[in-house]
Design a protein around this motif. Sequence first.
Motif, PDB file in Angstrom:
ATOM      1  N   THR A  13     -23.341 -15.100  15.068  1.00 14.13           N
ATOM      2  CA  THR A  13     -22.873 -14.458  13.837  1.00 14.13           C
ATOM      3  C   THR A  13     -23.179 -15.301  12.610  1.00 14.13           C
ATOM      4  O   THR A  13     -23.474 -14.761  11.546  1.00 14.13           O
ATOM      5  CB  THR A  13     -21.360 -14.184  13.931  1.00 14.13           C
ATOM      6  N   MET A  16     -26.910 -14.519  12.049  1.00 12.21           N
ATOM      7  CA  MET A  16     -27.202 -13.128  11.718  1.00 12.21           C
ATOM      8  C   MET A  16     -25.990 -12.263  12.085  1.00 12.21           C
ATOM      9  O   MET A  16     -25.791 -11.932  13.262  1.00 12.21           O
ATOM     10  CB  MET A  16     -28.443 -12.655  12.462  1.00 12.21           C
ATOM     11  N   PRO A  17     -25.162 -11.887  11.113  1.00 10.02           N
ATOM     12  CA  PRO A  17     -23.919 -11.159  11.392  1.00 10.02           C
ATOM     13  C   PRO A  17     -24.072  -9.874  12.215  1.00 10.02           C
ATOM     14  O   PRO A  17     -23.287  -9.656  13.135  1.00 10.02           O
ATOM     15  CB  PRO A  17     -23.350 -10.864  10.005  1.00 10.02           C
ATOM     16  N   ASN A  34     -21.768  -3.046   9.474  1.00  3.64           N
ATOM     17  CA  ASN A  34     -22.086  -4.447   9.258  1.00  3.64           C
ATOM     18  C   ASN A  34     -23.506  -4.632   8.740  1.00  3.64           C
ATOM     19  O   ASN A  34     -23.741  -5.499   7.903  1.00  3.64           O
ATOM     20  CB  ASN A  34     -21.870  -5.256  10.541  1.00  3.64           C
ATOM     21  N   ILE A  35     -24.443  -3.831   9.209  1.00  6.95           N
ATOM     22  CA  ILE A  35     -25.810  -3.902   8.685  1.00  6.95           C
ATOM     23  C   ILE A  35     -25.807  -3.592   7.189  1.00  6.95           C
ATOM     24  O   ILE A  35     -26.421  -4.309   6.390  1.00  6.95           O
ATOM     25  CB  ILE A  35     -26.754  -2.943   9.440  1.00  6.95           C
ATOM     26  N   THR A  38     -24.252  -6.455   5.263  1.00  3.85           N
ATOM     27  CA  THR A  38     -25.140  -7.615   5.227  1.00  3.85           C
ATOM     28  C   THR A  38     -26.276  -7.390   4.233  1.00  3.85           C
ATOM     29  O   THR A  38     -26.692  -8.317   3.538  1.00  3.85           O
ATOM     30  CB  THR A  38     -25.687  -7.920   6.632  1.00  3.85           C
ATOM     31  N   LEU A  39     -26.772  -6.156   4.145  1.00  4.95           N
ATOM     32  CA  LEU A  39     -27.815  -5.855   3.170  1.00  4.95           C
ATOM     33  C   LEU A  39     -27.288  -5.934   1.734  1.00  4.95           C
ATOM     34  O   LEU A  39     -28.016  -6.314   0.814  1.00  4.95           O
ATOM     35  CB  LEU A  39     -28.417  -4.476   3.436  1.00  4.95           C
ATOM     36  N   GLY A  41     -24.907  -7.925   0.781  1.00  5.01           N
ATOM     37  CA  GLY A  41     -24.661  -9.340   0.508  1.00  5.01           C
ATOM     38  C   GLY A  41     -24.359 -10.043   1.816  1.00  5.01           C
ATOM     39  O   GLY A  41     -23.679  -9.496   2.681  1.00  5.01           O
ATOM     40  N   TYR A  42     -24.853 -11.225   1.939  1.00  2.69           N
ATOM     41  CA  TYR A  42     -24.706 -11.942   3.204  1.00  2.69           C
ATOM     42  C   TYR A  42     -23.238 -12.268   3.489  1.00  2.69           C
ATOM     43  O   TYR A  42     -22.793 -12.203   4.624  1.00  2.69           O
ATOM     44  CB  TYR A  42     -25.543 -13.217   3.143  1.00  2.69           C
ATOM     45  N   LEU A  43     -22.459 -12.600   2.457  1.00  4.12           N
ATOM     46  CA  LEU A  43     -21.053 -12.954   2.637  1.00  4.12           C
ATOM     47  C   LEU A  43     -20.201 -11.768   3.120  1.00  4.12           C
ATOM     48  O   LEU A  43     -19.401 -11.936   4.046  1.00  4.12           O
ATOM     49  CB  LEU A  43     -20.486 -13.551   1.350  1.00  4.12           C
ATOM     50  N   GLY A  45     -21.104  -9.298   4.942  1.00  8.83           N
ATOM     51  CA  GLY A  45     -21.476  -9.100   6.340  1.00  8.83           C
ATOM     52  C   GLY A  45     -20.809 -10.117   7.248  1.00  8.83           C
ATOM     53  O   GLY A  45     -20.350  -9.784   8.343  1.00  8.83           O
ATOM     54  N   HIS A  46     -20.736 -11.363   6.785  1.00  6.31           N
ATOM     55  CA  HIS A  46     -20.063 -12.406   7.563  1.00  6.31           C
ATOM     56  C   HIS A  46     -18.569 -12.133   7.693  1.00  6.31           C
ATOM     57  O   HIS A  46     -18.000 -12.264   8.771  1.00  6.31           O
ATOM     58  CB  HIS A  46     -20.268 -13.779   6.915  1.00  6.31           C
TER      59      HIS A  46
END
Length: 109
Positions: A13, A16-17, A34-35, A38-39, A41-43, A45-46
């Motif tokens: 995770t 790549m979350p 989650n995809i 994540t697209l 913003g990375y945070l 998604g995490h």
Amino acid sequence: MSVISAIFVVLITILMPPAGVFAISGCSVDFFVNICLTLLGYLPGHIHAFYLEYVYYDRKEQNRLGRFAARPAPGVYSDRIQSGGQGYGTIVEDPLVQSEEGRAGATGQ
């Protein structure tokens, strides 16, 4: 074994979350949410991935101890996460219901 798998999922995770979410929920609505996060913003998604993992492993531990959650976790759409990975392929009836059916049959009702 569960601790090792939890650590492995957390490491996945971090990199790549969506892969971590896929590992615990499979191809579900939570995975696609989650995809999208994540697209965006990375945070986000995490945060979403770690929340799902927390709910999954918490429910798994509660099931191991014989306690079951009364309410579904908010924002979780996958039954696999809600149940802690339990419940696939088997349906276990409540022992109280079984004993009441047995008493009803024994008394001729």
